[in-house]
Design a protein around this motif. Structure first.
Motif, PDB file in Angstrom:
ATOM      1  N   GLU A 277      -8.620 -22.700 -39.820  1.00 21.97           N
ATOM      2  CA  GLU A 277      -7.353 -23.366 -40.133  1.00 21.97           C
ATOM      3  C   GLU A 277      -7.549 -24.878 -39.989  1.00 21.97           C
TER       4      GLU A 277
ATOM      5  N   TYR B  40      -6.029 -28.569 -39.096  1.00 20.31           N
ATOM      6  CA  TYR B  40      -5.014 -29.198 -38.262  1.00 20.31           C
ATOM      7  C   TYR B  40      -5.117 -30.721 -38.359  1.00 20.31           C
TER       8      TYR B  40
ATOM      9  N   LEU C   8       0.681 -31.916 -32.490  1.00 19.02           N
ATOM     10  CA  LEU C   8      -0.267 -31.164 -33.312  1.00 19.02           C
ATOM     11  C   LEU C   8       0.447 -30.626 -34.555  1.00 19.02           C
ATOM     12  N   TYR C   9      -0.196 -30.804 -35.714  1.00 24.35           N
ATOM     13  CA  TYR C   9       0.329 -30.299 -36.979  1.00 24.35           C
ATOM     14  C   TYR C   9      -0.724 -29.416 -37.649  1.00 24.35           C
ATOM     15  N   LYS C  10      -0.243 -28.447 -38.427  1.00 24.32           N
ATOM     16  CA  LYS C  10      -1.119 -27.529 -39.158  1.00 24.32           C
ATOM     17  C   LYS C  10      -0.863 -27.684 -40.654  1.00 24.32           C
TER      18      LYS C  10
ATOM     19  N   ILE D  55      -5.886 -25.778 -29.184  1.00 20.49           N
ATOM     20  CA  ILE D  55      -4.544 -25.333 -29.548  1.00 20.49           C
ATOM     21  C   ILE D  55      -3.775 -24.806 -28.335  1.00 20.49           C
TER      22      ILE D  55
END
Length: 545
Positions: A360, A362, A375-377, A432
């Motif tokens: 993934e 981020y 934190l952003y995804k 995370i």
């Protein structure tokens, strides 16, 4: 210096010339006590007033320092030097009045005085008074006597602090915390820092260096408690010994201050930063080609683009608009040249540092306006960065940079208000879900030359290289490449590798550098008049009134 293996709080004493403190001294004591250390003893020098007749005062007055004395009395009023009563701090220890013996410029103590001080079993003594010390007092405490010198000792010794850097147009002002020895100006340097000289204000210059150094005793205590102190050193050489300026020097100093202030306001209101993004075909950022391919050659005058990072989805970068006074995170598609906003918040965003974890993607952008690290995804379907969680709260982090190294995730950033000077490190086993831990040596570096991150670390010639901003001659004026030599939860060491200079025509700065398969992705700065920047700065000024 021996280290404390038990991680117990330290007992400390303070030496004062009377029962009063300056604001920065009180702050140093406060931070020690907040960290749990015990303020057990105040050693106060008795105040003795020597009466002189008016005629004798006039005969003995240093008339060649008249202008300096007048300036110092009526115009020199930094907050850091504000005098406060000793009663203003919480203190439950003992106060003893001790008059030292004077031997020329040196102060010593009798065996009875030393016995009384020694009975409190302090671990270290903070010297805020008593001038030059000699003799057994220097080794009476376990870790000795700690003393500040608010100048770069290799250039400036003597008085007044922070003055001669402005006078001599020196871009950098240094400060040190040292453990005193019998050798004058030859103490063991516990901490050293480099700050940008504030050339238009001696008051602000003092506030910056004094308040910034107030946290250093607490930091040294943390280092000693972990059992992994840094390699403390003695000064390599001694700087010139300065005295209070004479009247001619003060006239020149006041003239320089006036010209510097005019220049400061001209640059602030009539000169704006304009950034763009380029790709350079060099394979070594220390050896950039003379020309880069600039991605945004034409754009609206109110906006600029900076802080570029390469991802599999395109280039993520800061898109700043002077009309709104904040930045968004945009994505540039390198295949078709399409640009779109992938993250906008009510607050300012910049420096979109990407990383991949468990397939993934981020992003940790700078969100210092919110005093937290978020934190952003990346959501591929929506082509947006989506908020996941807050990693750290109550931290105004500038340019947080995350990377994986030696089995741990590391995050480097600087902290507001010392966003260009103090480098902090945190680490975690899982970026995370695991808690992030603070490095015990934080701030691991205090330097306007090579502290603030300027892109992701990369491997070059088998060495781990960390890009760092150099703001010695203005914000982001160039990028310094530092080789990380040691990086563990207990240690940090790096050394100079090279530097990355700006490329024409955006040749006034370069403060983000990243290695990609297509070349070196970087930004560049120009300085020019911008009406949108002018109105934005004026609105900020009005709102702050």
């Amino acid at each position: 210096m021996k280290q404390n293996q038990l991680s117990q709080p330290f007992r400390f004493a303070v030496m004062l010339d009377g029962l009063y403190l300056e604001a920065w001294m009180a702050e140093a004591i406060r931070q020690l006590m907040v960290d749990g250390h015990l303020f057990v003893l105040c050693i106060s020098r008795p105040e003795t007033a020597v009466k002189q007749s008016l005629s004798k005062k006039l005969r003995n007055y240093q008339w060649h320092n008249l202008l300096f004395n007048l300036y110092h009395r009526f115009l020199f009023k930094p907050e850091a030097k504000q005098v406060i009563s000793f009663d203003a701090i919480t203190f439950n220890g003992a106060i003893i009045s001790v008059e030292p013996k004077q031997h020329g410029p040196f102060n010593t103590f009798t065996s009875e005085q030393l016995k009384e001080i020694g009975s409190f079993s302090v671990d270290f003594i903070l010297r805020f008074g008593y001038d030059i010390l000699k003799g057994e007092i220097l080794t009476l405490a376990k870790y000795g006597v700690w003393s500040f010198h608010h100048d770069d000792e290799t250039k400036y010794r003597g008085l007044p602090p922070g003055f001669w850097e402005i006078y001599r147009n020196d871009a950098i002002t240094g400060s040190i915390l040292q453990q005193l020895t019998e050798k004058l100006d030859g103490g063991l340097i516990l901490q050293k820092g480099y700050f940008p000289t504030i050339k238009h204000s001696w008051n602000q210059q003092i506030n910056q260096t004094y308040f910034a150094s107030a946290s250093w005793p607490s930091k040294i205590c943390r280092m000693l408690q972990t059992g992994n102190p840094a390699n403390f050193e003695t000064p390599a050489n001694k700087g010139k010994l300065y005295k209070a300026p004479n009247n001619l020097q003060m006239i020149w100093f006041i003239t320089k201050l006036t010209m510097n202030r005019l220049s400061f306001y001209y640059e602030k209101y009539l000169t704006a930063e304009d950034w763009s993004i380029g790709i350079n075909q060099s394979n070594n950022p220390a050896k950039l080609e003379r020309e880069s391919q600039w991605i945004f050659p034409k754009k609206h005058a109110a906006v600029f683009m900076a802080d570029p990072f390469y991802t599999k989805y395109g280039i993520w970068y800061e898109h700043f608009d002077y009309r709104t006074g904040k930045g968004t995170i945009n994505q540039y598609d390198t295949e078709n040249g399409y640009t779109e906003c992938i993250l906008e918040e009510p607050f300012h965003l910049s420096y979109p540092c990407p990383f991949e974890y468990e397939n993934e993607h981020y992003c940790i952008p700078e969100t210092s306006a919110m005093k937290e690290i978020r934190l952003y995804k990346y959501n591929l379907e929506k082509r947006k960065l989506v908020f996941v969680k807050t990693l750290l709260k109550n931290i105004e982090a500038a340019d947080p940079t995350i990377f994986f190294y030696n089995g741990l995730w590391w995050m480097f950033f600087t902290k507001v208000p010392l966003a260009n000077e103090e480098l902090h490190i945190w680490f975690s086993q899982n970026p995370i879900n695991s808690a992030w831990q603070m490095h015990p040596h934080n701030p691991v570096k205090i330097s306007v030359v090579d502290a603030r991150p300027a892109g992701l670390p990369f491997v070059l010639e088998g060495k781990l290289i960390r890009p760092a901003q150099n703001s010695e001659h203005g914000y982001g004026s160039k990028t310094i490449l530092m080789e990380i030599v040691k990086l563990t939860p207990e240690t940090f060491e790096e050394k100079y590798y090279g530097e990355c200079l700006p490329v024409q025509p955006w040749n006034k700065g370069i403060h983000t550098v990243n290695i990609t398969e297509r070349g070196i992705l970087h930004d560049g700065k120009q300085l020019r008049f911008n009406q949108y920047s002018l109105w934005w700065n004026l609105k900020k000024r009005i709102n702050n009134v």
